[in-house]
Design a protein around this motif. Structure first.
Motif, mmCIF file in Angstrom:
data_model
loop_
_atom_site.group_PDB
_atom_site.id
_atom_site.type_symbol
_atom_site.label_atom_id
_atom_site.label_comp_id
_atom_site.label_asym_id
_atom_site.label_seq_id
_atom_site.Cartn_x
_atom_site.Cartn_y
_atom_site.Cartn_z
ATOM 1 N N THR A 306 -76.036 -65.365 -30.640
ATOM 2 C CA THR A 306 -75.288 -65.776 -29.956
ATOM 3 C C THR A 306 -73.705 -66.815 -31.144
ATOM 4 O OG1 THR A 306 -76.048 -67.626 -30.838
ATOM 5 C CG2 THR A 306 -77.283 -67.199 -28.659
ATOM 6 N N THR A 309 -68.397 -70.524 -29.189
ATOM 7 C CA THR A 309 -67.958 -70.244 -27.661
ATOM 8 C C THR A 309 -66.344 -70.640 -27.094
ATOM 9 O OG1 THR A 309 -68.093 -72.284 -27.164
ATOM 10 C CG2 THR A 309 -69.995 -70.650 -26.602
ATOM 11 N N ASN A 394 -73.471 -59.604 -27.320
ATOM 12 C CA ASN A 394 -72.622 -60.583 -27.583
ATOM 13 C C ASN A 394 -71.549 -60.699 -27.211
ATOM 14 O OD1 ASN A 394 -72.690 -63.779 -26.359
ATOM 15 N ND2 ASN A 394 -71.949 -63.609 -28.847
#
Length: 525
Positions: A306, A309, A394
């Motif tokens: 992760t 974003t 990712n």
């Protein structure tokens, strides 16, 4: 239930509860599964016979405290017709969960018994006692003798008949005579509740489950159950070990002891993949009782990466600081010590850097200088996997921008979104500033400092006397956001509350009559 004395409602003078088991201990002809277990090497077991002796040949009695209080065992005697054995200490305190084992108090074999009461160290070769104390050695004729065990606990006396004739090996000399399901030879008999028949199959140690599958880092647990003909054997020490596989040699961190259900458990984890074979063993005075083997399959752990974003703006020629976090996809636990690669851009112009995850599972590295093309660029976080973990990747999002040559264009803070005008003759009219109107002579370009930065002041000359860039502007360009612009003499000054990235439109020229316009697509600071 045979062998269980229920105390009834608790009171100061009420009798306690306990369980009586009987067996036969033969170390002369070893057969581990039949030897009474536990006997003298388990937690909470007190052997009042000959602990550790290798020369046992006699009946055995076990008293298990089934109450939540300490019991006082006043005495225990065993009678074979006219012969009574009173060989063991009197007034023994037996705590909750404790077990008292009584066996021979002298080594060797004996033939028959002497009528009356026998005390002190004595042979207790109960398989050779016939009617009226007769020598029954080698005799295969049913003697008809039913041993009687008398127990006094807290002053309450109860006599239990051994109707299964466990103490006298079925009424024959078991060393020479076979019995149903039990061949001649070894005379050991596993513990059974008094009044029950002997357990011909002896103790069984069953390990379960047969197969289980886990990912690396999880916990596997196996349970061993020790029983004899369905009766749990409580208080026996169980040793667990991984016999083969990636964790060969792994054992329990301490002794495991069977509980009231005969169960003991072992848990462990693995850092590598493969199949382990696990086995449990209970060892008594004559040898081991092994369990079946079971398999624990360790698979690679699924992982997840992760990262932020948010759109990350990076300046051309500057530093792209990248980070991502690698975790166990199943439980979110960080995975330290893993190599992660982060790539800015794609194809032949892509740039990469690598780092090892820290204790929090985070890897951080920098690309310096940034050379990929201007505009939106992918950032790919990649963990290639290893012996323990599956690969994962990712996608982050970046925007590469450039600085204009010789200084920076400016927009008003209340006009710094959507479509903007950063250069032109009408700059002061179309740009709204929270600190008030700008001087008409400011056309939108500052030259000091040459590169923008949040929180710093800037200055310039009126109009286009400080020449803006002569050629085409960067397609994605850093632009200053000001909340006030003022003029003092021939100097115009302002501040920098933000720096944004503007996607520039075609048509710009350094002449204020050809305005510079575009769209705000990101905020740098």
């Amino acid at each position: 239930m045979a062998g269980l004395f229920a105390a009834g409602p608790a009171s100061a003078d009420s009798a306690p509860g306990y369980t009586v088991f009987v067996g036969y201990a033969d170390t002369l002809r070893p057969l581990p599964r039949n030897f009474p277990t536990p006997f003298d090497t388990a937690a909470g077991v007190v052997d009042e016979g000959l602990p550790g002796s290798a020369s046992l040949d006699g009946g055995a009695i076990r008293i298990a405290n089934a109450t939540a209080a300490t019991e006082n065992v006043d005495y225990i005697t065993v009678s074979f017709g006219p012969c009574t054995f009173d060989l063991w200490p009197h007034n023994v305190a037996l705590p909750f969960g404790g077990q008292l084992v009584l066996g021979p108090t002298a080594t060797g074999g004996g033939d028959g018994c002497t009528p009356g009461v026998t005390t002190g160290p004595s042979l207790f070769d109960t398989s050779d006692i016939g009617p009226n104390g007769a020598d029954w050695a080698g005799n295969c004729t049913q003697s008809g003798v039913v041993p009687q065990v008398t127990v006094s606990v807290n002053g309450v006396v109860t006599t239990y008949p051994d109707t299964g004739q466990v103490l006298n090996t079925g009424g024959v000399d078991g060393a020479d005579c076979g019995r149903p399901g039990i061949p001649a030879g070894n005379e050991s008999a596993q513990w059974v509740s008094i009044g029950s028949p002997p357990c011909a199959t002896g103790a069984q140690l069953a390990l379960a489950p047969a197969t289980q599958t886990h990912t690396v880092g999880q916990t596997a647990s196996v349970t061993a159950t020790l029983s004899a003909c369905g009766t749990p054997l409580t208080g026996a020490t169980v040793d667990f070990a991984v016999q083969s596989g990636p964790n060969t040699g792994t054992t329990g961190s301490g002794p495991a002891v069977t509980d009231a259900n005969g169960n003991a458990s072992f848990t462990y984890t693995s850092a590598t993949t493969g199949t382990d074979t696990v086995q449990a063993t209970v060892t008594n005075a004559v040898g081991p009782i092994p369990s079946n083997t079971v398999n624990v399959v360790w698979q690679k752990r699924p992982t997840a990466i992760t990262s932020t974003t948010a759109l990350q703006p990076f300046a051309e020629g500057g530093v792209a600081a990248l980070s991502s976090t690698l975790t166990d996809a199943g439980n979110g636990a960080p995975l330290p010590g893993k190599n992660v690669t982060m790539t800015l851009g794609s194809g032949s112009t892509a740039q990469s850097c690598s780092a090892v995850t820290d204790a929090a599972g985070t890897a951080a590295c920098s690309i310096n200088p940034v050379t990929v093309g201007l505009g939106p660029q992918p950032v790919t976080d990649s963990f290639p996997g290893d012996d323990a973990d599956l690969p994962s990747d990712n996608a982050q999002h970046a925007l590469v921008y450039a600085y204009s040559h010789g200084g920076s264009f400016v927009v008003g803070d209340r006009s710094a979104s959507g479509s903007v005008t950063f250069w032109g003759a009408q700059w002061a009219r179309v740009n709204v500033l929270s600190g008030g109107g700008a001087p008409a002579s400011f056309k939108g370009f500052e030259d000091t400092p040459p590169a923008p930065g949040c929180g710093i002041s800037w200055s310039t000359d009126p109009g286009n006397s400080t020449p803006p860039p002569a050629g085409a502007l960067p397609a994605y360009m850093a632009v200053v956001v000001a909340d006030h612009v003022t003029k003092s003499g021939a100097t115009i000054t302002g501040d920098t509350v933000h720096v944004v990235v503007v996607k520039t439109d075609p048509g710009y020229q350094p002449d204020p009559g050809h305005p510079g316009t575009g769209t705000v697509v990101a905020t740098v600071c």
